[in-house]
Design a protein around this motif. Structure first.
Motif, PDB file in Angstrom:
ATOM      1  N   GLY A 260       0.813  -1.208   0.000  1.00 34.89           N
ATOM      2  CA  GLY A 260       0.000   0.000   0.000  1.00 34.89           C
ATOM      3  C   GLY A 260       0.845   1.255   0.000  1.00 34.89           C
ATOM      4  N   ILE A 261       1.931   1.240   0.761  1.00 34.07           N
ATOM      5  CA  ILE A 261       2.844   2.393   0.801  1.00 34.07           C
ATOM      6  C   ILE A 261       3.497   2.599  -0.568  1.00 34.07           C
ATOM      7  CG2 ILE A 261       5.003   3.268   1.786  1.00 34.07           C
ATOM      8  CD1 ILE A 261       4.226   1.892   4.407  1.00 34.07           C
ATOM      9  N   PHE A 262       3.931   1.516  -1.196  1.00 29.18           N
ATOM     10  CA  PHE A 262       4.506   1.603  -2.542  1.00 29.18           C
ATOM     11  C   PHE A 262       3.506   2.237  -3.512  1.00 29.18           C
ATOM     12  CE2 PHE A 262       7.818  -1.448  -1.309  1.00 29.18           C
ATOM     13  CZ  PHE A 262       8.886  -1.051  -2.102  1.00 29.18           C
TER      14      PHE A 262
ATOM     15  N   LEU B 140       1.586   6.813  -6.831  1.00 25.88           N
ATOM     16  CA  LEU B 140       0.593   7.828  -7.175  1.00 25.88           C
ATOM     17  C   LEU B 140       1.145   9.230  -6.949  1.00 25.88           C
ATOM     18  CD1 LEU B 140      -2.600   6.151  -5.660  1.00 25.88           C
ATOM     19  CD2 LEU B 140      -2.087   6.478  -8.091  1.00 25.88           C
ATOM     20  N   MET B 141       1.898   9.397  -5.885  1.00 24.23           N
ATOM     21  CA  MET B 141       2.483  10.702  -5.591  1.00 24.23           C
ATOM     22  C   MET B 141       3.560  11.081  -6.607  1.00 24.23           C
ATOM     23  SD  MET B 141       2.718  10.899  -1.425  1.00 24.23           S
ATOM     24  CE  MET B 141       1.228  11.125  -0.435  1.00 24.23           C
TER      25      MET B 141
ATOM     26  N   TRP C  82       6.921   5.947 -14.261  1.00 26.05           N
ATOM     27  CA  TRP C  82       7.469   5.700 -12.930  1.00 26.05           C
ATOM     28  C   TRP C  82       6.391   5.315 -11.919  1.00 26.05           C
ATOM     29  CZ3 TRP C  82      12.159   4.324 -12.607  1.00 26.05           C
ATOM     30  CH2 TRP C  82      13.099   4.827 -13.516  1.00 26.05           C
ATOM     31  N   THR C  83       5.171   5.766 -12.154  1.00 24.62           N
ATOM     32  CA  THR C  83       4.069   5.320 -11.302  1.00 24.62           C
ATOM     33  C   THR C  83       3.881   3.812 -11.452  1.00 24.62           C
ATOM     34  OG1 THR C  83       2.901   7.438 -11.381  1.00 24.62           O
ATOM     35  CG2 THR C  83       1.572   5.490 -10.896  1.00 24.62           C
ATOM     36  N   GLY C  84       3.846   3.341 -12.694  1.00 26.85           N
ATOM     37  CA  GLY C  84       3.720   1.909 -12.942  1.00 26.85           C
ATOM     38  C   GLY C  84       4.888   1.124 -12.372  1.00 26.85           C
TER      39      GLY C  84
END
Length: 303
Positions: free
Chosen positions: A28-30, A35-36, A184-186
């Motif tokens: 979840g943190i990843f 997303l950030m 980079w989100t992916g």
């Protein structure tokens, strides 16, 4: 039942990770970090939305499901979708309201489908998001973003040729689970999936590769390929069918791969069906493909 702050945080993070059908707070943190990487607002909204869905589960009396994150993930996806697809000064408000509605609808769908031994997965998210998008055509307070507009199938053109960015397209397919095509989100989300277990990670990689190749061979639109449109439903499908739901035989990974291949034409068909109405595809191909295979598994127990 008294919930300590640390327990609540853990539930909220699991609510985010359950979007990819994984119960793991670190994952979840990843995902939040991924997303950030696109937008700080998206990461914050994912946390807030998961919190809303989780609190609904706790307040409603299903703390067990809430502890596993099962009341968070539909709220997360709904909050993100409405934040992306709606425009105007009330976007945040409607995203939060949508997340709350998704939490309530999640309970309803869980109850109804539970009688058929079928999971709700992301169906509540789809229904609530479509509700807001369709309502926007009749309610002035809801403004749609420029990315959504009805199109005629007659005017839709496919461009199966052009520059193929296969690696970026496959990684973006993971990010598209959360409606993001930023590379980079992916990549960060994929790292989070690997953190939860090598099996999950290898399934995610295998599904994106197979879905990309299948779509390419079938002559899919090049822009859709490069942006990962054909990958995200495949990732969710293989994890659901091969690793999470009612997995009893050694043939389950093969069934998962069949689901990956099937998700490609289903994605194309759903897109064509919804194009004239200006509705986003979301995770409907994943839902339809997974439900089909899980229902078949109740009869064909060896798959």
């Amino acid at each position: 039942m008294t919930i300590k702050p640390v327990q609540l945080i853990n539930m909220i993070l699991k609510g985010v990770s359950q979007v990819v059908l994984i119960e793991n707070s670190i994952t979840g943190i990843f995902i939040i970090a991924g997303l950030m990487a696109t937008s700080l607002s998206l990461g914050v909204l994912a946390i807030v939305s998961s919190c809303i869905g989780t609190l609904i589960g706790i307040a409603g009396g299903d703390s067990e499901s809430a502890q596993s994150g099962l009341f968070g993930f539909n709220s997360v996806l709904t909050g993100l979708a409405l934040f992306i697809y709606l425009d105007g000064p009330y976007t945040w408000l409607f995203a939060i309201i949508g997340a709350a509605i998704a939490g309530l609808l999640n309970a309803s769908v869980m109850h109804i489908l539970g009688q058929f031994k079928m999971p709700a997965i992301t169906f509540p998210f789809i229904l609530v998001t479509w509700l807001f998008v369709i309502a926007a055509y009749q309610l002035h307070i809801l403004d749609l973003s420029n990315g959504l507009a009805p199109e005629s199938l007659a005017s839709w053109t496919i461009t199966p040729t052009g520059d193929l960015h296969w690696f970026e397209g496959m990684v973006r397919g993971v990010g598209q689970i959360f409606l993001q095509d930023f590379f980079w989100t992916g990549f960060i989300i994929l790292a989070g999936i690997f953190w939860a277990g090598w099996t999950f990670g290898l399934y995610a990689v295998a599904s994106t590769v197979l879905a990309f190749l299948t779509a390419y061979i079938m002559g899919a639109d090049m822009e859709s390929l490069n942006s990962g449109i054909y990958g995200y439903n495949a990732v969710l499908t293989i994890i659901a069918v091969a690793a999470v739901f009612d997995v009893k035989t050694d043939f389950a990974p093969v069934t998962g791969l069949i689901g990956v291949i099937l998700s490609v034409p289903v994605t194309a068909a759903v897109h064509s069906l919804l194009l004239p109405y200006g509705l986003p595809v979301l995770t409907l191909p994943f839902v339809l493909t997974t439900w089909t295979l899980l229902a078949a598994r109740q009869v064909l127990v060896k798959i």
